[in-house]
Write a protein that holds these residues in place. Structure first.
Motif, short mmCIF file in Angstrom:
data_model
loop_
_atom_site.label_atom_id
_atom_site.label_comp_id
_atom_site.label_asym_id
_atom_site.label_seq_id
_atom_site.Cartn_x
_atom_site.Cartn_y
_atom_site.Cartn_z
N GLN A 3 0.80 -1.22 0.00
CA GLN A 3 0.00 0.00 0.00
C GLN A 3 0.84 1.27 0.00
O GLN A 3 0.33 2.35 -0.28
N THR A 4 2.14 1.14 0.34
CA THR A 4 3.02 2.31 0.41
C THR A 4 4.35 2.00 -0.26
O THR A 4 4.95 0.96 0.02
N VAL A 5 4.80 2.90 -1.12
CA VAL A 5 6.11 2.78 -1.75
C VAL A 5 6.97 3.94 -1.26
O VAL A 5 6.59 5.11 -1.36
N ILE A 6 8.12 3.59 -0.71
CA ILE A 6 9.07 4.58 -0.19
C ILE A 6 10.21 4.72 -1.21
O ILE A 6 10.95 3.76 -1.44
N PHE A 7 10.33 5.87 -1.80
CA PHE A 7 11.34 6.12 -2.82
C PHE A 7 12.58 6.79 -2.23
O PHE A 7 12.47 7.75 -1.45
N GLU A 150 12.73 3.62 8.97
CA GLU A 150 11.83 3.34 10.09
C GLU A 150 10.85 4.50 10.27
O GLU A 150 9.65 4.29 10.49
N HIS A 151 11.37 5.72 10.15
CA HIS A 151 10.50 6.89 10.27
C HIS A 151 9.54 6.97 9.10
O HIS A 151 8.33 7.24 9.29
N ALA A 152 10.04 6.73 7.89
CA ALA A 152 9.17 6.78 6.71
C ALA A 152 8.04 5.76 6.85
O ALA A 152 6.87 6.06 6.55
N ALA A 153 8.36 4.56 7.33
CA ALA A 153 7.34 3.52 7.49
C ALA A 153 6.31 3.92 8.55
O ALA A 153 5.13 3.56 8.46
N ALA A 158 -0.22 2.09 6.18
CA ALA A 158 -0.28 0.64 6.39
C ALA A 158 0.91 0.19 7.24
O ALA A 158 1.88 0.92 7.40
N PRO A 159 0.85 -1.02 7.81
CA PRO A 159 2.01 -1.54 8.54
C PRO A 159 3.19 -1.73 7.60
O PRO A 159 3.02 -1.82 6.37
N LYS A 160 4.41 -1.77 8.16
CA LYS A 160 5.59 -1.82 7.29
C LYS A 160 5.66 -3.09 6.45
O LYS A 160 6.35 -3.11 5.44
N GLU A 161 4.90 -4.11 6.85
CA GLU A 161 4.82 -5.33 6.02
C GLU A 161 4.15 -5.06 4.68
O GLU A 161 4.29 -5.84 3.74
N SER A 162 3.43 -3.95 4.61
CA SER A 162 2.76 -3.57 3.36
C SER A 162 3.45 -2.39 2.67
O SER A 162 2.85 -1.68 1.87
N CYS A 163 4.74 -2.19 3.02
CA CYS A 163 5.56 -1.15 2.40
C CYS A 163 6.69 -1.79 1.60
O CYS A 163 7.13 -2.90 1.90
N ILE A 164 7.17 -1.09 0.59
CA ILE A 164 8.42 -1.45 -0.06
C ILE A 164 9.26 -0.18 -0.23
O ILE A 164 8.73 0.92 -0.29
N VAL A 165 10.56 -0.39 -0.31
CA VAL A 165 11.51 0.69 -0.57
C VAL A 165 12.12 0.47 -1.94
O VAL A 165 12.40 -0.68 -2.33
N ILE A 166 12.32 1.55 -2.70
CA ILE A 166 13.06 1.46 -3.96
C ILE A 166 14.37 2.21 -3.78
O ILE A 166 14.38 3.40 -3.48
N GLU A 167 15.47 1.50 -3.93
CA GLU A 167 16.82 2.02 -3.65
C GLU A 167 17.79 1.61 -4.75
O GLU A 167 17.58 0.62 -5.45
N LYS A 177 16.60 -3.09 4.64
CA LYS A 177 16.53 -4.44 5.21
C LYS A 177 16.66 -4.39 6.73
O LYS A 177 16.00 -5.14 7.45
N ALA A 178 17.52 -3.50 7.25
CA ALA A 178 17.67 -3.36 8.70
C ALA A 178 16.38 -2.84 9.34
O ALA A 178 16.10 -3.12 10.51
N ALA A 179 15.60 -2.09 8.55
CA ALA A 179 14.33 -1.58 9.04
C ALA A 179 13.22 -2.62 8.92
O ALA A 179 12.09 -2.38 9.36
N GLY A 180 13.53 -3.76 8.29
CA GLY A 180 12.54 -4.81 8.13
C GLY A 180 11.54 -4.55 7.03
O GLY A 180 10.39 -4.99 7.09
N ILE A 181 11.97 -3.83 5.99
CA ILE A 181 11.07 -3.47 4.88
C ILE A 181 11.56 -4.11 3.59
O ILE A 181 12.77 -4.14 3.32
N LEU A 182 10.63 -4.63 2.80
CA LEU A 182 10.99 -5.19 1.50
C LEU A 182 11.66 -4.13 0.64
O LEU A 182 11.28 -2.96 0.69
#
Length: 224
Positions: A3-7, A150-153, A158-167, A177-182
């Motif tokens: 539900q959330t994409v962190i760029f 962690e702050h972005a999530a 949604a919970p961070k399990e429903s977030c992804i990061v693009i890096e 990965k240390a933040a526990g985000i896909l």
């Protein structure tokens, strides 16, 4: 479902790295310090403050870190404003618009300063698509420390399990990965020196990543 994409910004949304590189090395020359390519590459994903803190310690610099930051920012801003060929990375604008149109929340989490983020977002009219802009200058430790993600999530709908990061950087992927985000690793021509092996998925072009691919990426990974 995602539900959330962190760029990330530099190297993912826009390639300002050549401008940053020009500004840093012009300043290194002014400071009369010899920064090797290896040392400079190791700074990828670090905030400007963290970079100058490390340089001040390594080279026993007398200048105040805040003064060094202001000088670098001045050189960067002059170069940024005069660079007419600065463009968004191929395919990323279409991805941003498609995700936004389909109700996916977009958050920026960049090591860049707030001033630089604002310059980029204003120039390319991106504010309308993102709910939050998070700058690395607000955190004492840079990527690979997970604090920024962690702050972005925590700002996600949604919970961070429903977030992804693009890096696109080693440090950025480690932070996600240390933040526990896909994490999706973007393997561009600008990330040749970066290790993307810890990313959950690696793409070579943004046309590999649309709304349909993004929304189910978590379930696909769990089933593999």
């Amino acid at each position: 479902m995602i539900q959330t994409v962190i760029f990330d910004m530099d190297g993912v949304i826009v390639d300002t790295e050549p401008v940053h590189r020009y500004a840093y090395f012009k300043q290194f020359e002014e400071m009369n310090v010899a920064v090797t390519e290896e040392l400079y590459t190791s700074f990828t994903g670090n905030s400007t403050r963290n970079i100058f803190q490390k340089l001040k310690e390594k080279f026993n610099l007398e200048q105040d870190v805040e003064d060094l930051i202001l000088r670098k920012r001045s050189i960067f801003n002059d170069a940024f404003d005069s660079k007419e060929d600065l463009e968004l990375l191929e395919g990323v604008e279409n991805l941003i618009k498609e995700l936004h149109e389909n109700g996916v929340q977009l958050i920026l989490a960049s090591s860049a300063s707030k001033v630089t983020i604002e310059r980029v977002f204003r120039r390319f009219k991106l504010h309308q698509y993102f709910t939050h802009l998070v700058s690395g200058e607000d955190f004492p430790k840079s990527k690979p420390h997970p604090a920024i993600f962690e702050h972005a999530a925590s700002l996600s709908i949604a919970p961070k399990e429903s977030c992804i990061v693009i890096e696109d950087s080693t440090n950025g992927i480690k932070a996600a990965k240390a933040a526990g985000i896909l994490c999706v690793g973007y393997n561009s021509i600008h990330s040749e020196a970066q290790d993307l092996s810890e990313a959950d998925v690696v793409i070579n072009h943004f046309n590999e990543l649309g709304f349909d691919e993004v929304k189910n990426i978590d379930s696909k990974l769990r089933n593999n």
